[in-house]
Design an enzyme around this catalytic site. Structure first.
Site, short mmCIF file in Angstrom:
data_model
loop_
_atom_site.label_atom_id
_atom_site.label_comp_id
_atom_site.label_asym_id
_atom_site.label_seq_id
_atom_site.Cartn_x
_atom_site.Cartn_y
_atom_site.Cartn_z
N ASP A 142 0.99 -1.15 -0.01
CA ASP A 142 0.03 -0.11 0.02
C ASP A 142 0.86 1.27 -0.05
O ASP A 142 1.73 1.36 -0.79
CB ASP A 142 -0.92 0.00 1.18
CG ASP A 142 -1.96 0.89 1.31
OD1 ASP A 142 -3.12 0.73 0.36
OD2 ASP A 142 -2.03 1.97 2.02
N TYR A 145 -1.80 11.27 2.43
CA TYR A 145 -2.70 11.54 1.26
C TYR A 145 -2.91 13.08 1.06
O TYR A 145 -3.05 13.54 -0.23
CB TYR A 145 -4.11 11.15 1.59
CG TYR A 145 -4.27 9.32 1.64
CD1 TYR A 145 -4.57 8.67 0.67
CD2 TYR A 145 -4.11 8.80 2.97
CE1 TYR A 145 -4.75 7.65 0.77
CE2 TYR A 145 -4.26 7.54 2.86
CZ TYR A 145 -4.44 6.98 1.74
OH TYR A 145 -4.55 5.41 2.04
N HIS A 174 -7.00 -6.74 -0.30
CA HIS A 174 -5.95 -5.62 -0.27
C HIS A 174 -5.03 -6.24 0.82
O HIS A 174 -3.71 -5.80 0.45
CB HIS A 174 -6.60 -4.45 0.23
CG HIS A 174 -5.80 -3.37 0.07
ND1 HIS A 174 -5.11 -2.98 -1.02
CD2 HIS A 174 -5.08 -2.36 0.99
CE1 HIS A 174 -4.10 -1.82 -0.82
NE2 HIS A 174 -4.44 -1.64 0.69
#
Length: 317
Positions: free
Chosen positions: A103, A230, A295
């Site tokens: 990730d 982010y 994931h």
């Protein structure tokens, strides 16, 4: 956990918490969102018994590592700077290690190979392939154009806003929702698919005790540090312009699950399988897509992931 040692290391002006076990060549494991060093628990135990020194930090902003206040302290250069100094601490003689990322950890591992290929012997990345830089459109705009303003990356941008909504829902619920069924969309007023009074059934690979480890840590730290990764997506895009068109030559292997939300992003399968990925990463040796896997691949299929890592890195001794 079974002989795992914990300590703090000062790097790049901050304190980073690491978990480590074993002796031998160093494997540095880099976690994603919303995770911790703990996501690598299976790999730490298994690969330390296979002749490696396994090390997993809490990235800056996470867990027991320092959490710088400024959003500007979470660019890719700050975090890769942490990793470069950590590698020098872990292996002061060779100053070069094996790296495994997942990730956000995978994104940072690609950047590490791009900026400092001299620090990485070989790379195994999970779930997020290297993504070439678009010269014309900022990443947040791109995701918004595909998915709308409810897309999680869009919703994470405004400082304090999503933190307030997470606080209202509660850390326990937020963390377990993300680990159980990572939400692509987070509509205001109804963040998750399930009603809040509906119990969450954890996946078979995650026990209540394991889930609660994450919850306890995030109850102490909050989510602002991780969200700031982010909030620097567009800033990273601006800063990375000198590297547009650069290739990654580091020997690399890539794995993901066929149910992973990343695998189903627009254009992703074509990029991974039809030459784009290989063009950008000439060092790419193999791509593995595991059927029926989502994931959090390192926790969902630890035995397979461990063996793939061991087999790949064994080629580079």
């Amino acid at each position: 956990m079974e002989g795992i040692q914990h300590r703090m290391v000062e790097v790049n002006g901050i304190n980073i918490h690491i978990a480590e076990k074993g002796k031998g060549p160093v494997i540095l494991f880099l976690h994603g969102f919303p995770e911790l060093w703990y996501s690598w628990r299976h790999q730490i135990l298994a690969l330390s018994n296979m002749g490696y020194r396994t090390v997993a930090p809490d990235l800056r902003g996470y867990g027991d590592s320092d959490i710088p206040e400024s959003v500007d302290s979470y660019t890719c250069f700050h975090i890769v700077g942490d990793l470069v100094e950590l590698i020098d601490v872990l292996d002061p003689h060779e100053r070069k290690v094996f790296v495994v990322g997942h990730d956000w950890g995978a994104i940072l591992a690609w950047f590490l190979c791009l900026f400092r290929p001299d620090k990485v012997k070989a790379l195994v990345n999970l779930s997020v392939p290297f993504l070439r830089f678009d010269r014309n459109i900022k990443p947040v705009e791109l995701w918004r154009a595909y998915y709308g303003s409810d897309h999680y990356i869009s919703r994470f941008q405004e400082y304090g806003e999503i933190e307030g909504e997470f606080a209202w829902v509660g850390t326990d619920r937020v963390e377990k929702e993300f680990l159980t069924d990572f939400p692509v969309l987070l509509p205001k007023g109804k963040l998750f698919k399930r009603p809040l009074d509906e119990p969450i059934t954890l996946p078979s690979w995650l026990s209540e005790e394991e889930a609660n480890y994450y919850v306890t840590q995030f109850q102490k730290t909050g989510f602002t540090g991780p969200l700031n990764f982010y909030r620097n997506l567009d800033r990273n895009w601006e800063l990375l312009k000198p590297w547009v068109g650069c290739k990654i030559e580091t020997p690399a292997k890539f794995m993901m699950g066929d149910k992973d939300l990343v695998y189903h992003m627009p254009g992703m399968k074509d990029y991974i399988h039809n030459g784009g990925f290989q063009e950008d990463v000439p060092g790419l040796k193999e791509v593995v897509v595991l059927e029926g896997v989502d994931h959090f691949i390192s926790m969902e299929k630890p035995s397979k992931v461990n063996q793939y890592i061991f087999d790949f890195f064994s080629q580079f001794h």
